[in-house]
Scaffold this motif. Sequence first.
Motif, PDB file in Angstrom:
ATOM      1  N   PRO A  32       2.867 -14.033  13.976  1.00  0.00           N
ATOM      2  CA  PRO A  32       3.098 -14.788  12.237  1.00  0.00           C
ATOM      3  C   PRO A  32       2.986 -13.476  11.464  1.00  0.00           C
ATOM      4  N   ALA A  33       2.379 -12.515  12.178  1.00  0.00           N
ATOM      5  CA  ALA A  33       2.893 -10.980  11.049  1.00  0.00           C
ATOM      6  C   ALA A  33       3.942 -10.409  11.091  1.00  0.00           C
ATOM      7  N   ALA A  34       4.778 -11.171  12.428  1.00  0.00           N
ATOM      8  CA  ALA A  34       6.466 -10.177  12.813  1.00  0.00           C
ATOM      9  C   ALA A  34       7.451 -11.139  12.213  1.00  0.00           C
ATOM     10  N   ALA A  35       6.861 -12.272  11.897  1.00  0.00           N
ATOM     11  CA  ALA A  35       8.449 -13.857  11.141  1.00  0.00           C
ATOM     12  C   ALA A  35       7.750 -13.189   9.515  1.00  0.00           C
ATOM     13  N   ALA A  36       6.979 -13.382   9.563  1.00  0.00           N
ATOM     14  CA  ALA A  36       6.459 -12.586   7.102  1.00  0.00           C
ATOM     15  C   ALA A  36       7.429 -11.614   7.201  1.00  0.00           C
ATOM     16  N   PRO A  37       7.847 -12.237   5.687  1.00  0.00           N
ATOM     17  CA  PRO A  37       8.309 -10.585   4.979  1.00  0.00           C
ATOM     18  C   PRO A  37       7.647  -9.504   4.619  1.00  0.00           C
ATOM     19  N   TRP A  38       7.966  -8.573   4.575  1.00  0.00           N
ATOM     20  CA  TRP A  38       7.282  -7.590   3.659  1.00  0.00           C
ATOM     21  C   TRP A  38       6.769  -7.831   2.261  1.00  0.00           C
ATOM     22  N   CYS A  39       5.839  -7.686   1.800  1.00  0.00           N
ATOM     23  CA  CYS A  39       5.324  -7.786   0.885  1.00  0.00           C
ATOM     24  C   CYS A  39       5.785  -6.819  -0.263  1.00  0.00           C
ATOM     25  N   THR A  40       5.531  -7.196  -1.570  1.00  0.00           N
ATOM     26  CA  THR A  40       6.700  -6.787  -2.616  1.00  0.00           C
ATOM     27  C   THR A  40       5.149  -6.441  -3.124  1.00  0.00           C
ATOM     28  N   GLY A  41       4.979  -5.889  -4.305  1.00  0.00           N
ATOM     29  CA  GLY A  41       4.257  -5.759  -5.564  1.00  0.00           C
ATOM     30  C   GLY A  41       4.075  -7.169  -6.254  1.00  0.00           C
ATOM     31  N   ASP A  42       5.434  -7.597  -6.559  1.00  0.00           N
ATOM     32  CA  ASP A  42       5.273  -9.084  -7.186  1.00  0.00           C
ATOM     33  C   ASP A  42       4.536 -10.347  -6.480  1.00  0.00           C
ATOM     34  N   ASP A  43       4.246  -9.740  -4.632  1.00  0.00           N
ATOM     35  CA  ASP A  43       3.982 -10.755  -4.028  1.00  0.00           C
ATOM     36  C   ASP A  43       2.260 -10.882  -3.775  1.00  0.00           C
ATOM     37  N   LEU A  44       1.925  -9.625  -4.339  1.00  0.00           N
ATOM     38  CA  LEU A  44       0.574  -9.374  -4.165  1.00  0.00           C
ATOM     39  C   LEU A  44      -0.805  -9.312  -5.648  1.00  0.00           C
ATOM     40  N   ALA A  45      -2.024  -9.747  -5.826  1.00  0.00           N
ATOM     41  CA  ALA A  45      -2.441  -9.548  -6.668  1.00  0.00           C
ATOM     42  C   ALA A  45      -3.713  -7.987  -6.161  1.00  0.00           C
ATOM     43  N   ILE A  46      -3.883  -7.339  -6.652  1.00  0.00           N
ATOM     44  CA  ILE A  46      -4.518  -5.963  -6.248  1.00  0.00           C
ATOM     45  C   ILE A  46      -5.329  -5.612  -7.185  1.00  0.00           C
ATOM     46  N   ARG A  47      -6.891  -5.680  -6.555  1.00  0.00           N
ATOM     47  CA  ARG A  47      -8.243  -5.484  -7.413  1.00  0.00           C
ATOM     48  C   ARG A  47      -8.913  -4.748  -6.657  1.00  0.00           C
ATOM     49  N   VAL A  48      -9.763  -3.812  -7.072  1.00  0.00           N
ATOM     50  CA  VAL A  48     -10.517  -2.926  -6.506  1.00  0.00           C
ATOM     51  C   VAL A  48     -12.124  -2.882  -7.099  1.00  0.00           C
ATOM     52  N   ASP A  49     -13.434  -3.459  -6.071  1.00  0.00           N
ATOM     53  CA  ASP A  49     -14.778  -3.502  -5.929  1.00  0.00           C
ATOM     54  C   ASP A  49     -15.153  -2.253  -5.485  1.00  0.00           C
ATOM     55  N   ASP A  50     -16.539  -1.443  -5.701  1.00  0.00           N
ATOM     56  CA  ASP A  50     -17.511  -0.920  -5.866  1.00  0.00           C
ATOM     57  C   ASP A  50     -17.577  -2.045  -4.457  1.00  0.00           C
ATOM     58  N   MET A  51     -18.540  -1.007  -3.552  1.00  0.00           N
ATOM     59  CA  MET A  51     -19.151  -2.181  -2.215  1.00  0.00           C
ATOM     60  C   MET A  51     -20.533  -0.535  -1.355  1.00  0.00           C
ATOM     61  N   ARG A  52     -20.864  -1.163  -0.774  1.00  0.00           N
ATOM     62  CA  ARG A  52     -21.706  -0.997  -0.549  1.00  0.00           C
ATOM     63  C   ARG A  52     -21.998   0.591   0.546  1.00  0.00           C
ATOM     64  N   SER A  53     -22.119   1.763   0.504  1.00  0.00           N
ATOM     65  CA  SER A  53     -21.597   2.593   1.853  1.00  0.00           C
ATOM     66  C   SER A  53     -22.631   2.912   2.691  1.00  0.00           C
ATOM     67  N   PRO A  54     -21.740   3.005   3.642  1.00  0.00           N
ATOM     68  CA  PRO A  54     -22.718   3.629   5.115  1.00  0.00           C
ATOM     69  C   PRO A  54     -23.655   4.669   4.958  1.00  0.00           C
ATOM     70  N   SER A  55     -22.889   5.052   3.659  1.00  0.00           N
ATOM     71  CA  SER A  55     -24.108   6.803   4.011  1.00  0.00           C
ATOM     72  C   SER A  55     -24.134   6.722   2.315  1.00  0.00           C
ATOM     73  N   ALA A  56     -26.066   7.476   2.335  1.00  0.00           N
ATOM     74  CA  ALA A  56     -26.456   7.418   1.053  1.00  0.00           C
ATOM     75  C   ALA A  56     -25.554   8.687   0.187  1.00  0.00           C
ATOM     76  N   LYS A  57     -24.871   9.454   0.517  1.00  0.00           N
ATOM     77  CA  LYS A  57     -24.470  10.279   0.234  1.00  0.00           C
ATOM     78  C   LYS A  57     -22.770  10.187  -0.564  1.00  0.00           C
ATOM     79  N   ASP A  58     -21.940   8.711  -0.141  1.00  0.00           N
ATOM     80  CA  ASP A  58     -20.908   8.474  -0.253  1.00  0.00           C
ATOM     81  C   ASP A  58     -21.202   7.412  -1.557  1.00  0.00           C
TER      82      ASP A  58
END
Length: 170
Positions: A32-58
């Motif tokens: 299905p990905a091959a048949a879907a159109p390419w995403c544009t800025g109007d197609d997306l809702a974008i957000r940033v979240d904190d996440m747990r790092s696998p490294s204590a130094k990061d």
Amino acid sequence: MSRFRTIATAAALAGTAALVVVAASAAQASDPAAAAPWCTGDDLAIRVDDMRSPSAKDKAHVIRFVAAEGVSCRIGGTVSNLRFLDWKGNDIHAALNGGQPPYSETLVGGDSYAVKYVASNSEGPQQFPAFVRFNLPGQGKLGALVTVAWPASGIGAEYVRSGGITAPVG
């Protein structure tokens, strides 16, 4: 006899071409990905979240690319012109580090979304961006320029690393 060979060869070539078309159509129907159109800025809702790092130094963050309601599209590659901005929209000049990640495409829509992981040092000097700005990947061209709010957590002032756009891990 020569005319028969010409007709037989033409028929064989036509049959092969028909099989190629059928095989390509079947491949698109099963992906299905091959048949879907390419995403544009109007197609997306974008957000940033904190996440747990696998490294204590990061420190780790995830940029999520979710399709707008009723949209199904595909996105892949990596973003361009990544910049971290202060509240006034000025570049804070975070030191970006990293190479070209492997290319992949992901279908977004319904319950499916894509991600881009960002990591930086948690030790040492920190910067606290208010926004991240980048160009979305386009197909053979630069995609839309988007600016997304950054969570209240900071990033390391040196060696901010980010990967390509992929399906979420886990």
